[in-house]
Structure formats: C-alpha cells, structure tokens
Design a protein around this motif. Structure first.
Motif, PDB file in Angstrom:
ATOM      1  N   UNK A   1       0.814  -1.211   0.000  1.00 41.46           N
ATOM      2  CA  UNK A   1       0.000   0.000   0.000  1.00 41.46           C
ATOM      3  C   UNK A   1       0.855   1.272   0.000  1.00 41.46           C
ATOM      4  N   UNK A   2       2.167   1.136  -0.042  1.00 42.21           N
ATOM      5  CA  UNK A   2       3.023   2.316   0.045  1.00 42.21           C
ATOM      6  C   UNK A   2       2.677   3.319  -1.053  1.00 42.21           C
ATOM      7  N   UNK A   3       2.473   4.572  -0.650  1.00 41.88           N
ATOM      8  CA  UNK A   3       2.127   5.622  -1.607  1.00 41.88           C
ATOM      9  C   UNK A   3       3.247   5.771  -2.638  1.00 41.88           C
ATOM     10  N   UNK A   4       2.887   5.702  -3.911  1.00 41.77           N
ATOM     11  CA  UNK A   4       3.863   5.836  -4.995  1.00 41.77           C
ATOM     12  C   UNK A   4       4.668   4.583  -5.247  1.00 41.77           C
ATOM     13  N   UNK A   5       4.365   3.495  -4.543  1.00 45.37           N
ATOM     14  CA  UNK A   5       5.147   2.270  -4.694  1.00 45.37           C
ATOM     15  C   UNK A   5       5.065   1.670  -6.078  1.00 45.37           C
ATOM     16  N   UNK A   6       3.944   1.878  -6.760  1.00 41.31           N
ATOM     17  CA  UNK A   6       3.795   1.366  -8.122  1.00 41.31           C
ATOM     18  C   UNK A   6       4.371   2.309  -9.161  1.00 41.31           C
ATOM     19  N   UNK A   7       4.713   3.510  -8.724  1.00 43.70           N
ATOM     20  CA  UNK A   7       5.174   4.556  -9.639  1.00 43.70           C
ATOM     21  C   UNK A   7       6.686   4.729  -9.576  1.00 43.70           C
ATOM     22  N   UNK A   8       7.230   4.760  -8.364  1.00 48.93           N
ATOM     23  CA  UNK A   8       8.671   4.922  -8.146  1.00 48.93           C
ATOM     24  C   UNK A   8       9.164   3.712  -7.364  1.00 48.93           C
TER      25      UNK A   8
ATOM     26  N   UNK B   1       6.780  18.779  -9.181  1.00 46.54           N
ATOM     27  CA  UNK B   1       6.941  17.333  -9.347  1.00 46.54           C
ATOM     28  C   UNK B   1       6.712  16.920 -10.798  1.00 46.54           C
ATOM     29  N   UNK B   2       6.723  17.895 -11.706  1.00 48.52           N
ATOM     30  CA  UNK B   2       6.369  17.616 -13.096  1.00 48.52           C
ATOM     31  C   UNK B   2       7.401  16.739 -13.796  1.00 48.52           C
ATOM     32  N   UNK B   3       8.683  16.921 -13.464  1.00 55.04           N
ATOM     33  CA  UNK B   3       9.748  16.170 -14.131  1.00 55.04           C
ATOM     34  C   UNK B   3      10.541  15.429 -13.062  1.00 55.04           C
ATOM     35  N   UNK B   4       9.983  14.330 -12.582  1.00 55.53           N
ATOM     36  CA  UNK B   4      10.599  13.563 -11.505  1.00 55.53           C
ATOM     37  C   UNK B   4      11.244  12.302 -12.063  1.00 55.53           C
ATOM     38  N   UNK B   5      12.262  11.832 -11.365  1.00 59.68           N
ATOM     39  CA  UNK B   5      12.933  10.593 -11.750  1.00 59.68           C
ATOM     40  C   UNK B   5      11.949   9.428 -11.663  1.00 59.68           C
ATOM     41  N   UNK B   6      11.916   8.593 -12.694  1.00 58.14           N
ATOM     42  CA  UNK B   6      10.921   7.522 -12.746  1.00 58.14           C
ATOM     43  C   UNK B   6      11.213   6.418 -11.741  1.00 58.14           C
ATOM     44  N   UNK B   7      12.462   6.274 -11.331  1.00 57.16           N
ATOM     45  CA  UNK B   7      12.827   5.226 -10.386  1.00 57.16           C
ATOM     46  C   UNK B   7      12.620   5.662  -8.939  1.00 57.16           C
ATOM     47  N   UNK B   8      13.040   6.898  -8.639  1.00 57.77           N
ATOM     48  CA  UNK B   8      13.141   7.369  -7.255  1.00 57.77           C
ATOM     49  C   UNK B   8      12.182   8.503  -6.908  1.00 57.77           C
TER      50      UNK B   8
END
Length: 670
Positions: free
Chosen positions: A331-338, A643-650
């Motif tokens: 359930x971690x927020x953003x876990x599926x994104x970063x 947050x428009x251009x954020x690193x996709x991994x982190x």
C-alpha cells in the motif's frame, strides 16, 4: 567539549579524531548557540488558531503525548494504519527508530529527503554491485573524481571533507564536475563546469570513451562483470561531440578528464547529492557506478570501497522491517510509480502530498514529523501547504517554531545533539555520542518514540528505556552502552577485494552492467539520459542551487554564529548576465519559473563562478524573525520547484536545472 561545573563552556575539534583530525566547521562551532538559544522550544504546544497562524498554548508532555496517541489510534481504527505517515529530515541517527515505529504501527508510509539525497546513489550501487561504496581517501587515490559534491564545505557519509584535503596534500589530483567554480574546483586539476542536469550524459559519454580507448580493466571486466558487450552497444550514441553539445563542455576536456580517471592506478568517485536532484538521478548514479566498475576501482585500495557494516543492530536491522506485513507494504504511496525508492521503504514527498490532497488511493489523515521543516525542504511548496491544510492531525517534533511547526496541531520540543545519547554509525566507524547537557522541557526523538509506542500498545516491539535500546543495539559486539561510552569510538577496519571471496552480493555474483531485474520491473536495463527542460526566451537561465556552507539544509538560520555576515539569500549571476539584466551587486531581484507566476526574492551577487546562462541560488533559506510562514519563506527556491519532471525510479524532483527568469520585485507581490 569543555565543561565548567558540568555545564558546556566551550567546544572545539578533537585532533585525535580519526575522522575530523581536529577540523571543526562553523555549524559545529554553533552548537553552544543551539544549546542556549532563547528561541528554543521548551514546552509542548497545542494549536489554538488557524493552521499557519502560529497561535499556540502550552500543554504538558503527558497531555501532548496522550493527544497525539489518541489521534493516531482514532485514524488507525477508522482508516487503517496506512493513513498515518511518519516524516523525517536529514538523518540524525534516529532514522532507524522512525522506521521501527512505522513498521510497528503497520504503515508503509515514511516520507523524507531520501529521493533527492542519499538513496539514488545507495540504490544505484546496490543494484549494480550489491553494496554501497565510499571513497578510500586514506588509500591515497591518484585521482578523485568529485562529482556533484563540494565535500570540503559539506559533510557526507561520516567522513568530513578534511580527508579529501589531506589526500590532496599527499598528491591526489582532483577532477571536479560542478556547474559552479567552487573553492574546491579552483584547486582542482580539472574543472568541468557542466550544464545543470546533464551529468548523466557525461557519465555515459565517459563510459564510451573508456571502452573505445581500451582503458577499462580487461581482467576485472572479464571475470567479475555481466553485460559488457551490451553496454558497449548501449553507449554508442554518446560520442564525445554529442556529449559536449549536451553538457556545454569542451570535448577535449571531457576526453582529458576521462583519461586521467581511467588510467590512474588508484581512483575513486565522490558522487554527491547534486546528482540526485533531477529527473536523471538514479540513472546518473548508476552510470557512474558502472564507470567505476569497468575501470577496476571497486573495493580496491584508493578506490570505491563497498561498505562492510559492523555487527551492531543499526541501520539495517533495527527498523524491524519484518513487522510490516506484505499486504501493508504493497500500500506504500507511490510504490507502483517509483519502485526503486519504494524498495528502500521511503515515500517521495510529491507522491505523498498529491495523495493527501486528492484522497487517492486512500485517505491520509495524520503526519508526525521528526526534525524536518518540510515547507522549506520539500519541493513544490504550495502543494505541501495544501497537504498540511487538509490533514486531520499534524505533529512536529523540532527545536524551533519553524514555518512547518506553525502548521502543526501539536508541537513537541526536541533536544539537540549535545543533549542526547546515541550510537553514531557510518561506513568507517561507530561512535558514542554522549549527553553532556540538558535543556529543561526538551526530549530526544528516541524518547518521544518510546513514549508514543507505549501509548499505542506497541511496547513489545521497543524497550523499557533508551539505555536498554542502546544495549540491544550493541549486543552484536558484546558491549553495553556504559562500556561503549568509555571506549567512545570503534573504527570499522577496511577489507579490500571482498568480492574475491564469494563474488559480489548480486544475484549473478557479478557486477550488473546490464540489470535484468530492472528490466523485469519495467525499467531500462541500462542507464539512459532524459533531456532536461531547455531555457527559452522568457526563462533564459538554468538555476542550480545549494545551501550556504554555514547552514545545514534548512537549519541554523536562528543562530548568531551561523547567520552573521549574510542576512538574505543570494543569487549568483555571471557579469554578462548582470549587464544584460541591468543588475548590480546587492540588488534585490525575483527569480521565477512561470511567466507571471510566483517569484522568489534574492540578493544579487555577481561572479564569473557560473556560466552566463546559469544562475546559482542559495537553497534551504527562510527567515526565522518573520511573523508569518509566508514572509519567512519568501526566499525559498522550493516555491519554484515542482513534481512535473521527476525521476521515474526514485521520484527525485528537479531542483537543479530549473529554467528561470529574473525580474525586479514589485511591491505587494511575492
């Protein structure tokens, strides 16, 4: 530390210290200011007015802790433990305590600066060769590649910059990659004044040069790496002329710097947080890790040593990650994104604040912050403000009433480092930080966590006292806290070439030049480079930033020792820029990232230390004497970051390499 009748009277560097060698920075010298400051919070506060108003009344510790615990219990019962978020700033050696509390509560959500600080490098190193590395300065590297770091003015990894300076005195050549000509860059053999945000392209170009020239360590590559031929094909587009165009560097200088590093018998790379604050952060650090590996500098004398932690219950074991059920971790927020940041247990601030404001994917209702002024330190200040306004419960544990503390429902006064017992764990040592003073009414973050754990019914996962916790942490080396205080310091003895005994700590046992694990997660298996935003006529300059040396991120602005000599945040501009904009030293200006949008107030400093198309802004700035959070934050560069251009991994926000314009302030605006 000099004590008079048991009271600290003077503080100075210890020449016998194996890490500092007696060096003592201005922030250390301000420790007594910190201890004695009349602005210190010394009683818990509860909010009585609107959020941000700074209207509070005193409350007892018992009542404050009861109020916090009851609020957390209520939201857990109604929305589940994931509705609670714990926050932290720069690690103060209680990071593992914050994570232990989160894991015991059952929340996967811990927010902090990890995404733009230490963790892009940590995870790039781990996913490349199975461990985190640090420079072996005492191994007398012939060349130090100082990349995105101004180490003599800052502190990282428990090794103060004096180690680098001593290595330079013994003959180490330094190559500095930095958009600004710092004092260290001026003393370097080579200075690569790179365009902000393009370091990833430089790293990939250097890899190509090393391979094309045959400067790599052929034996190490053949015996200990995986994917070399594919790597060679991957970097083929990064020819030196193209990299020079991207980075703004001279192609000959790139080639010269690469040759000096690659052909040195002993060389290390000091990769700093300057590389972590843009959309290429993870891949930049991974490209640098690959460069070090193919040149044979991993775990070698004078190279980049893989950290071999001492057997104490510290950063790895103390958080008790097994307490967090897998269904909660998912359930971690953003876990599926970063996903790479999520592997570390952290949540990116942008993901968190978006979730709070939107209510998706589930309600986030409570935030408990330890040692962080998030309105100044988190990117996208307006989103942070909106997030704080929506939360049901905000708790801030801090020494001062910061702009963030003004938005709290409950403020808990904490102690400084002179007022607490801690085990300090870094790559080269563990040390006993011993309490030498007490400020009545203040408690350490660890003590607050113990009190909250008890009230939340989680005592079985903690300890009856702080000393008992410190004893437990030291059990692996058969010492008690009382015994360790007498010893004071234990060096972590270095071991070289550890991979020769069983390989690297990767699934293949080799250095992952290609990473199929990343591929399986939906990422590119090799580092890539995403082009940053380009300046344009209305936003003609690229802004980079760092905090002034007398401050530590957003800290120490209240103290006379550190605040004297500079009353406002500075914007360094090139003389050509000053002529173009009609500016003089000391002028007040605003920088802005959106035409007609909010500006950030700065005082002009003219210097050729930056290029004509680059401006350098003091970061982490706020004004403690202002009566409102709005006025206090008028010089915070995070009013411009998004947050428009954020690193996709982190999830790393772009804090450096932001396109900006300069204008004169208008009365009533900003």
């Amino acid at each position: 530390m000099e004590l008079v009748d048991g009271v600290p009277a003077d503080i100075h560097g210890d020449p016998d210290s194996p890490t500092s060698e007696g060096y003592f920075c201005v922030k250390g010298k301000a420790s007594l200011d910190l201890l004695r400051s009349p602005e210190r919070l010394t009683t818990p506060l509860v909010r009585t007015g609107p959020r941000g108003s700074g209207a509070f009344e005193p409350i007892s510790w018992e009542a404050a802790l009861d109020r916090v615990a009851s609020g957390l219990t209520a939201t857990i019962d109604r929305h589940g433990p994931e509705s609670v978020v714990l926050g932290q700033g720069t690690d103060r050696n209680y990071q593992e305590w914050v994570f232990r509390l989160a894991n015991a509560i059952g929340t996967p959500n811990v927010v902090g600066p990890a995404h733009v600080c230490f963790y892009p490098r940590v995870m790039a190193s781990i996913l490349t060769y199975g461990g985190f590395t640090f420079c072996d300065y005492e191994g007398d590297p012939e060349v130090v590649l100082l990349w995105g770091s101004n180490k003599p003015n800052t502190h990282s990894d428990g090794v103060i910059g004096v180690k680098l300076l001593r290595a330079m005195e013994r003959g180490s050549r330094v190559i500095t990659v930095d958009p600004r000509r710092t004092q260290t860059a001026s003393r370097s053999a080579l200075h690569l004044a790179i365009r902000p945000g393009t370091d990833g392209a430089l790293a990939l170009g250097m890899i190509k040069i090393v391979i094309d020239e045959g400067w790599y360590d052929h034996d190490f590559v053949a015996e200990h790496t995986h994917g070399f031929d594919e790597l060679a094909a991957h970097v083929r587009p990064y020819a030196v002329d193209r990299v020079a165009e991207i980075t703004g560097l001279d192609g000959g200088l790139i080639h010269e710097a690469t040759r000096a590093y690659a052909q040195a018998a002993r060389a290390c790379i000091e990769a700093g947080t300057g590389l972590s604050q843009n959309e290429n952060s993870f891949d930049t650090h991974r490209a640098i890790a690959i460069l070090a590996a193919i040149c044979g500098n991993i775990d070698a004398p004078g190279g980049d040593l893989i950290w071999d932690p001492m057997p104490i219950e510290g950063r790895r074991a103390f958080p008790r990650t097994e307490l967090l059920l897998q269904e909660q971790a998912e359930k971690r927020i953003g876990g599926d994104k970063h996903r790479i940041l999520s592997m570390t247990g952290w949540v990116a601030p942008g993901d968190l604040h978006d979730a709070v404001v939107s209510g998706s994917p589930y309600p986030i209702t409570s935030l408990v912050i330890f040692g962080s002024n998030i309105l100044a330190s988190h990117e996208n200040t307006e989103l942070v403000r909106a997030s704080l306004a929506k939360l049901d419960l905000v708790v801030v544990c801090d020494l001062f009433l910061t702009p963030t503390a003004r938005y709290a429902d409950v403020v808990l006064p904490t102690s400084s480092w002179l007022e607490r017992d801690q085990i300090v764990e870094f790559n080269s040592y563990i040390a006993a930080r011993q309490k030498v003073a007490t400020v009545d009414g203040c408690r350490s973050d660890e003590e607050i966590i113990l009190e909250l754990a008890e009230r939340l019914g989680l005592s079985q996962h903690f300890f009856p006292s702080l000393e008992a916790a410190l004893d437990a942490k030291l059990a692996g080396i058969d010492l008690t806290w009382k015994q360790f205080k007498e010893i004071g310091y234990i060096r972590n003895e270095k071991r070289y070439h550890k991979y020769r005994d069983g390989g690297f700590r990767t699934r293949s046992g080799r250095v992952n030049l290609v990473n199929n694990g990343l591929r399986a997660m939906g990422y590119e298996p090799f580092p890539t480079f995403r082009f940053p935003a380009e300046p344009r006529p209305e936003l003609p300059y690229l802004m980079t930033s760092a905090h002034p040396r007398q401050f530590y991120n957003t800290e120490f602005h209240q103290l006379p020792t550190t605040s004297r000599g500079q009353a406002t945040a500075r914007l360094t501009v090139h003389p050509e820029t000053a002529r173009r904009e009609g500016l003089a030293d000391g002028d007040d200006v605003e920088i802005y990232a959106r035409t007609g949008g909010r500006g950030v107030r700065m005082t002009v400093k003219i210097s050729d230390a930056v290029a004509p198309d680059v401006v350098f802004a003091d970061a982490g700035w706020w004004y403690p004497d202002e009566s409102s959070a709005e006025a206090a934050l008028r010089s915070s560069v995070n009013l411009l970051t998004t947050n428009d251009r954020a690193d996709v991994h982190m999830g790393s926000a772009t804090m450096r390499g932001v396109a900006v314009g300069i204008r004169r302030p208008v009365a009533g605006r900003g």
